[in-house]
Design a protein around this motif. Sequence first.
Motif, PDB file in Angstrom:
ATOM      1  N   ALA A  50       0.803  -1.293  -0.013  1.00 44.36           N
ATOM      2  CA  ALA A  50      -0.030   0.090  -0.105  1.00 44.36           C
ATOM      3  C   ALA A  50       0.861   1.250  -0.060  1.00 44.36           C
ATOM      4  CB  ALA A  50      -0.775  -0.027   1.174  1.00 44.36           C
ATOM      5  N   TYR A  51       1.659   1.312  -0.948  1.00 46.07           N
ATOM      6  CA  TYR A  51       2.536   2.597  -1.237  1.00 46.07           C
ATOM      7  C   TYR A  51       2.959   2.686  -2.706  1.00 46.07           C
ATOM      8  CZ  TYR A  51       6.240  -0.751  -2.067  1.00 46.07           C
ATOM      9  OH  TYR A  51       6.936  -1.853  -2.401  1.00 46.07           O
ATOM     10  N   SER A  52       3.235   4.174  -2.823  1.00 45.92           N
ATOM     11  CA  SER A  52       3.661   4.549  -4.157  1.00 45.92           C
ATOM     12  C   SER A  52       4.878   5.228  -3.919  1.00 45.92           C
ATOM     13  CB  SER A  52       2.911   5.188  -5.072  1.00 45.92           C
ATOM     14  OG  SER A  52       1.722   4.318  -5.351  1.00 45.92           O
ATOM     15  N   ILE A  53       5.668   5.382  -4.992  1.00 44.55           N
ATOM     16  CA  ILE A  53       7.165   6.066  -5.062  1.00 44.55           C
ATOM     17  C   ILE A  53       7.159   6.920  -6.249  1.00 44.55           C
ATOM     18  CG2 ILE A  53       9.700   6.097  -4.788  1.00 44.55           C
ATOM     19  CD1 ILE A  53       9.189   2.969  -4.106  1.00 44.55           C
ATOM     20  N   PHE A  83       7.848   9.141  -1.032  1.00 44.00           N
ATOM     21  CA  PHE A  83       7.014   7.770  -0.677  1.00 44.00           C
ATOM     22  C   PHE A  83       5.591   8.412  -0.177  1.00 44.00           C
ATOM     23  CE2 PHE A  83      11.356   6.533  -0.861  1.00 44.00           C
ATOM     24  CZ  PHE A  83      11.348   5.266  -1.290  1.00 44.00           C
ATOM     25  N   CYS A  84       4.501   7.447  -0.557  1.00 43.15           N
ATOM     26  CA  CYS A  84       3.239   8.007  -0.443  1.00 43.15           C
ATOM     27  C   CYS A  84       2.780   6.770   0.180  1.00 43.15           C
ATOM     28  CB  CYS A  84       2.552   8.481  -1.654  1.00 43.15           C
ATOM     29  SG  CYS A  84       3.324   9.873  -2.568  1.00 43.15           S
ATOM     30  N   ALA A  85       1.603   6.671   1.025  1.00 38.60           N
ATOM     31  CA  ALA A  85       0.745   5.840   1.643  1.00 38.60           C
ATOM     32  C   ALA A  85      -0.363   5.948   0.405  1.00 38.60           C
ATOM     33  CB  ALA A  85      -0.052   6.140   2.874  1.00 38.60           C
ATOM     34  N   ASP A  86      -0.630   4.726  -0.176  1.00 38.28           N
ATOM     35  CA  ASP A  86      -1.402   4.537  -1.304  1.00 38.28           C
ATOM     36  C   ASP A  86      -2.684   3.431  -1.190  1.00 38.28           C
ATOM     37  OD1 ASP A  86      -2.618   4.330  -3.754  1.00 38.28           O
ATOM     38  OD2 ASP A  86      -0.543   4.331  -4.712  1.00 38.28           O
ATOM     39  N   LEU A  87      -3.897   3.949  -0.960  1.00 30.10           N
ATOM     40  CA  LEU A  87      -4.949   2.990  -1.083  1.00 30.10           C
ATOM     41  C   LEU A  87      -5.711   3.355  -2.339  1.00 30.10           C
ATOM     42  CD1 LEU A  87      -6.397   3.613   2.364  1.00 30.10           C
ATOM     43  CD2 LEU A  87      -4.900   2.044   1.597  1.00 30.10           C
ATOM     44  N   TYR A  88      -5.104   4.231  -3.425  1.00 23.42           N
ATOM     45  CA  TYR A  88      -5.760   4.413  -4.540  1.00 23.42           C
ATOM     46  C   TYR A  88      -5.955   3.237  -5.616  1.00 23.42           C
ATOM     47  CZ  TYR A  88      -7.087   6.713  -9.095  1.00 23.42           C
ATOM     48  OH  TYR A  88      -7.422   6.786 -10.418  1.00 23.42           O
ATOM     49  N   ARG A  89      -4.764   2.583  -5.340  1.00 22.22           N
ATOM     50  CA  ARG A  89      -4.596   1.543  -6.426  1.00 22.22           C
ATOM     51  C   ARG A  89      -5.478   0.532  -6.232  1.00 22.22           C
ATOM     52  NH1 ARG A  89       0.928   1.327  -6.426  1.00 22.22           N
ATOM     53  NH2 ARG A  89       0.764   0.233  -4.120  1.00 22.22           N
ATOM     54  N   ASN A 112      -5.531   1.699   6.778  1.00 25.34           N
ATOM     55  CA  ASN A 112      -4.842   3.105   6.600  1.00 25.34           C
ATOM     56  C   ASN A 112      -3.513   2.962   7.469  1.00 25.34           C
ATOM     57  OD1 ASN A 112      -7.334   4.333   5.582  1.00 25.34           O
ATOM     58  ND2 ASN A 112      -7.929   4.967   7.342  1.00 25.34           N
ATOM     59  N   GLN A 113      -3.659   2.413   8.480  1.00 24.21           N
ATOM     60  CA  GLN A 113      -2.150   2.134   9.492  1.00 24.21           C
ATOM     61  C   GLN A 113      -1.262   1.313   8.616  1.00 24.21           C
ATOM     62  OE1 GLN A 113      -3.063   0.759  13.323  1.00 24.21           O
ATOM     63  NE2 GLN A 113      -0.580   0.004  13.571  1.00 24.21           N
ATOM     64  N   THR A 114      -2.039   0.268   7.973  1.00 20.28           N
ATOM     65  CA  THR A 114      -1.075  -0.684   7.200  1.00 20.28           C
ATOM     66  C   THR A 114      -0.274   0.167   5.960  1.00 20.28           C
ATOM     67  OG1 THR A 114      -2.326  -2.419   7.681  1.00 20.28           O
ATOM     68  CG2 THR A 114      -1.086  -2.781   5.719  1.00 20.28           C
ATOM     69  N   SER A 115      -0.809   1.053   5.470  1.00 19.72           N
ATOM     70  CA  SER A 115      -0.349   1.716   4.206  1.00 19.72           C
ATOM     71  C   SER A 115       0.983   2.589   4.927  1.00 19.72           C
ATOM     72  CB  SER A 115      -1.330   2.593   3.558  1.00 19.72           C
ATOM     73  OG  SER A 115      -1.788   3.741   4.480  1.00 19.72           O
ATOM     74  N   VAL A 116       0.551   3.195   6.049  1.00 13.60           N
ATOM     75  CA  VAL A 116       1.776   3.950   6.560  1.00 13.60           C
ATOM     76  C   VAL A 116       2.980   2.784   6.876  1.00 13.60           C
ATOM     77  CG1 VAL A 116       2.546   5.398   8.498  1.00 13.60           C
ATOM     78  CG2 VAL A 116       0.357   5.767   7.433  1.00 13.60           C
ATOM     79  N   THR A 117       2.776   1.833   7.613  1.00 12.03           N
ATOM     80  CA  THR A 117       3.832   0.856   7.771  1.00 12.03           C
ATOM     81  C   THR A 117       4.290   0.444   6.622  1.00 12.03           C
ATOM     82  OG1 THR A 117       2.667   0.178   9.796  1.00 12.03           O
ATOM     83  CG2 THR A 117       4.236  -1.337   8.994  1.00 12.03           C
ATOM     84  N   ASP A 118       3.669   0.000   5.421  1.00 13.09           N
ATOM     85  CA  ASP A 118       4.078  -0.533   4.257  1.00 13.09           C
ATOM     86  C   ASP A 118       5.159   0.512   3.716  1.00 13.09           C
ATOM     87  OD1 ASP A 118       2.786  -3.063   4.375  1.00 13.09           O
ATOM     88  OD2 ASP A 118       1.756  -2.707   2.598  1.00 13.09           O
ATOM     89  N   THR A 119       4.700   1.747   3.560  1.00 19.63           N
ATOM     90  CA  THR A 119       5.561   3.037   3.047  1.00 19.63           C
ATOM     91  C   THR A 119       6.821   3.123   3.647  1.00 19.63           C
ATOM     92  OG1 THR A 119       3.540   4.091   2.477  1.00 19.63           O
ATOM     93  CG2 THR A 119       5.468   5.323   2.553  1.00 19.63           C
ATOM     94  N   ILE A 161      -1.315   9.697  -0.020  1.00 24.00           N
ATOM     95  CA  ILE A 161      -0.773  10.690   1.043  1.00 24.00           C
ATOM     96  C   ILE A 161       0.683  10.572   0.743  1.00 24.00           C
ATOM     97  CG2 ILE A 161      -0.647  11.468   3.405  1.00 24.00           C
ATOM     98  CD1 ILE A 161      -3.336  10.874   3.786  1.00 24.00           C
ATOM     99  N   PRO A 162       1.444  11.786   0.600  1.00 30.21           N
ATOM    100  CA  PRO A 162       2.678  11.839   0.785  1.00 30.21           C
ATOM    101  C   PRO A 162       3.266  11.924   2.199  1.00 30.21           C
ATOM    102  CG  PRO A 162       2.063  13.927  -0.001  1.00 30.21           C
ATOM    103  CD  PRO A 162       0.872  13.014   0.087  1.00 30.21           C
ATOM    104  N   LEU A 163       4.204  10.952   2.552  1.00 36.15           N
ATOM    105  CA  LEU A 163       4.479  10.970   3.676  1.00 36.15           C
ATOM    106  C   LEU A 163       6.151  11.392   4.234  1.00 36.15           C
ATOM    107  CD1 LEU A 163       3.349   7.396   4.979  1.00 36.15           C
ATOM    108  CD2 LEU A 163       2.173   9.432   5.099  1.00 36.15           C
ATOM    109  N   ALA A 164       7.157  11.101   3.362  1.00 37.02           N
ATOM    110  CA  ALA A 164       8.240  11.546   3.418  1.00 37.02           C
ATOM    111  C   ALA A 164       9.080  11.414   2.070  1.00 37.02           C
ATOM    112  CB  ALA A 164       8.889  10.734   4.434  1.00 37.02           C
TER     113      ALA A 164
END
Length: 252
Positions: A50-53, A83-89, A112-119, A161-164
């Motif tokens: 659950a992330y995109s770059i 690095f973005c948390a991504d649920l869009y895909r 939602n939390q999983t996407s942050v961890t994956d990212t 959401i872009p995280l970092a």
Amino acid sequence: MEGSFMNDVIKTIQQHRSIRKFKNTPLTQEQIDTIVRAAQMAPTSGHFQAYSIIGVTDAGVKKELSKRSGNPVIETCGYLFIFCADLYRIMTAASDNEKQQMKNNVSFAYFNQTSVTDTALAMQNANLAAESMGLGTVIIGGINGALPDLDRWLDLPEYVIPLAGLAVGVPDEHPEQKLRLPQSAVFFENKYNHQLKASVASYDKEMELYYEQRTNNKQKSNWSQKVIHMLTSDIPIEFYTDYIKSKGFALK
């Protein structure tokens, strides 16, 4: 750290330091691809991925992002990854009914939390890969200073959401390595150790000496003072909460 388990990977991890001054040398496509592939091989909960770059090469975007985040290194690094948390895909793969079911399901908050961890895991893999190639890196959380405009600059859809940021390049400095907390303050077996005041006080003394003696940005401070200052400073958290909600991430 030495011992029978010391290898090149562990040596690279042990030698980590943030680099904020780079030579004017862009990354090659092979280097970029290798770093991204390493990021993709990070552990991911339920194979969710659950992330995109997003690689940013647009000079105008980098200049504005550098200014808004307070990080000049964004303009001078060899390559900038966001690095973005991504649920869009996964939303694009779902029917309208399935989308609604997902958003109404209480487990959506878990994802939602999983996407942050994956990212975060993907970004650390990318960071380690870059350092193993002899490149320097610095992770930039300050990119959120450019929100919500960063969404427009990167054309980010809902549920992303872009995280970092991860700035990578050929190092043009070799700063002192910042000390870490003692292992006794972060690692416990079976039960949490509540008696940490003495460990923190000892670490603070070490950090005071580090800040006084390091080559650049010398200051009179220590670890706990800096962290407490950050946690007691006024941060527009309401803005970030509203922004997250606007991107479709449920908050429980």
